[in-house]
Design a protein around this motif. Structure first.
Motif, PDB file in Angstrom:
ATOM      1  N   ALA A 193       0.579  -1.321   0.116  1.00  0.00           N
ATOM      2  CA  ALA A 193      -0.106   0.007   0.085  1.00  0.00           C
ATOM      3  C   ALA A 193       0.849   1.398   0.123  1.00  0.00           C
ATOM      4  N   LEU A 194       1.929   1.073   0.731  1.00  0.00           N
ATOM      5  CA  LEU A 194       2.733   2.400   0.864  1.00  0.00           C
ATOM      6  C   LEU A 194       3.588   2.699  -0.415  1.00  0.00           C
ATOM      7  N   VAL A 211       2.271   1.911  -3.504  1.00  0.00           N
ATOM      8  CA  VAL A 211       1.334   2.442  -4.304  1.00  0.00           C
ATOM      9  C   VAL A 211       0.993   3.709  -3.949  1.00  0.00           C
ATOM     10  N   GLY A 212       0.871   3.978  -2.703  1.00  0.00           N
ATOM     11  CA  GLY A 212       0.557   5.536  -2.301  1.00  0.00           C
ATOM     12  C   GLY A 212       1.613   6.308  -2.926  1.00  0.00           C
ATOM     13  N   ILE A 213       2.953   6.134  -2.474  1.00  0.00           N
ATOM     14  CA  ILE A 213       4.064   6.850  -2.938  1.00  0.00           C
ATOM     15  C   ILE A 213       4.071   7.051  -4.655  1.00  0.00           C
ATOM     16  N   VAL A 244       1.384   6.721  -6.538  1.00  0.00           N
ATOM     17  CA  VAL A 244       0.499   7.749  -7.099  1.00  0.00           C
ATOM     18  C   VAL A 244       0.948   9.140  -7.004  1.00  0.00           C
ATOM     19  N   ALA A 245       1.367   9.443  -5.471  1.00  0.00           N
ATOM     20  CA  ALA A 245       1.850  10.752  -5.562  1.00  0.00           C
ATOM     21  C   ALA A 245       2.814  11.533  -6.186  1.00  0.00           C
ATOM     22  N   ILE A 282       1.802  12.151 -10.027  1.00  0.00           N
ATOM     23  CA  ILE A 282       1.145  13.289 -10.056  1.00  0.00           C
ATOM     24  C   ILE A 282       2.257  14.427  -9.844  1.00  0.00           C
ATOM     25  N   ILE A 283       3.018  14.362  -8.682  1.00  0.00           N
ATOM     26  CA  ILE A 283       4.097  15.302  -8.561  1.00  0.00           C
ATOM     27  C   ILE A 283       5.083  15.562  -9.895  1.00  0.00           C
ATOM     28  N   ILE A 301       3.207  17.634 -12.320  1.00  0.00           N
ATOM     29  CA  ILE A 301       3.118  18.739 -12.157  1.00  0.00           C
ATOM     30  C   ILE A 301       4.441  19.520 -12.295  1.00  0.00           C
TER      31      ILE A 301
END
Lengths: 181, 106
Positions: free
Chosen positions: A95-96, A98-100, A102-103, A106-107, A110
């Motif tokens: 989960a960690l 996947v979360g990192i 995703v972020a 996106i970053i 940006i």
């Protein structure tokens, strides 16, 4: 000054968000959520969205979190959840990751498109001493002219949600529900 | 370097929103209490709202804030229905986790 506001509000947002996912007592998680929501409201003000900041505090911190706390207290699930055991193997590391991921994606997007974002426009009237409600006037003009149909449909949505919830959680006559709490 | 002259640009807000969204994603996948999972979904919704508002200010377009308004309303409706479902599940078993909801599958 703007930097100071941003750093303080961002710290509130991140500390609250970490609190939501790490505190094992649901009540503490709900209160951490309040911290995050207030931080977001501050960032809304910093972006000249004064009406939305007020709505954020009233609706989210005032109504939604109270609803969460109400359900927690009503159901008596406020005992601490045991977070030390991991029922599924490797769920947390995955989960960690996947979360990192995703972020990170996106970053990366940006940062890649940063040049397009550098221009700060001036079309939205920010509130001044002479015209303190410019933001509300603009927002209401948008909602009640361009999006008036969507606005009306929203009221139907809220009505359906309320009626649906009442019908769903009503105990039928003669239905026996064992109370374990 | 003088700190007073640094102004947060739109990208700062967007990066903060991305980090908040990531934290919410991790929370939904890690936590097992359905109520806390709901709170993590609220975190993700707020991350999206933050980027809407930041871009609305950046692009001088009030429609971004209109979108946030509708997201707020839909989020409120969603919380009402979701909590109603959770209440009726927890009435039967007060220690239900998200795994126990697998009895719902056909």
């Amino acid at each position: 000054m703007e930097l100071f506001v941003f750093v303080c509000a961002a710290a509130m947002v991140l500390v609250g968000a970490i609190g939501v996912i790490t505190r094992n007592n649901p009540v503490h998680a709900a209160l951490s959520l309040v911290l995050t929501l207030f931080g977001i409201a501050v960032l809304f003000v910093a972006n000249n969205a004064h009406f939305l900041a007020a709505v954020q505090v009233i609706v989210y911190a005032g109504a939604i979190v109270v609803l969460f706390l109400f359900v927690i207290m009503l159901l008596g699930v406020d005992q601490a959840e045991d977070l030390s055991t991991e029922p599924l193997t490797a769920q947390r590391p995955l989960a960690l990751v996947v979360g990192i991921g995703v972020a990170g994606v996106i970053i990366a997007a940006i940062v890649k498109s940063q040049d397009a974002l550098l221009v700060r426009g001036t079309g939205i009237n920010s509130a001044t001493l002479e015209d303190a409600d410019a933001n509300i006037r603009q927002l209401s003009r948008s909602i009640f002219s361009d999006y008036v149909f969507a606005f009306e449909v929203t009221s139907v949505l809220l009505l359906i949600a309320v009626v649906g919830t009442v019908v769903m959680s009503r105990r039928q006559h003669g239905q026996h529900v064992e109370e374990s709490a | 370097m003088n700190l007073a002259v640094i102004e947060p640009t739109t990208s700062w807000y967007l990066v903060l929103a991305a980090v908040l969204f990531g934290i919410g994603t991790v929370g939904v996948m890690v936590r097992r209490n359905p109520l806390v999972m709901f709170m993590c979904i609220e975190l993700m919704l707020n991350a999206v709202n933050l980027s809407f508002v930041a871009l609305s200010a950046s692009l001088s377009d009030i429609n971004g804030q209109t979108a946030v308004f509708f997201v707020l309303v839909v989020a409120a409706a969603e919380v009402v229905v979701g909590l109603g479902i959770i209440v009726s599940i927890m009435r039967r078993r007060s220690d239900a986790t998200a795994d126990d909801l697998s009895v719902l599958k056909g």
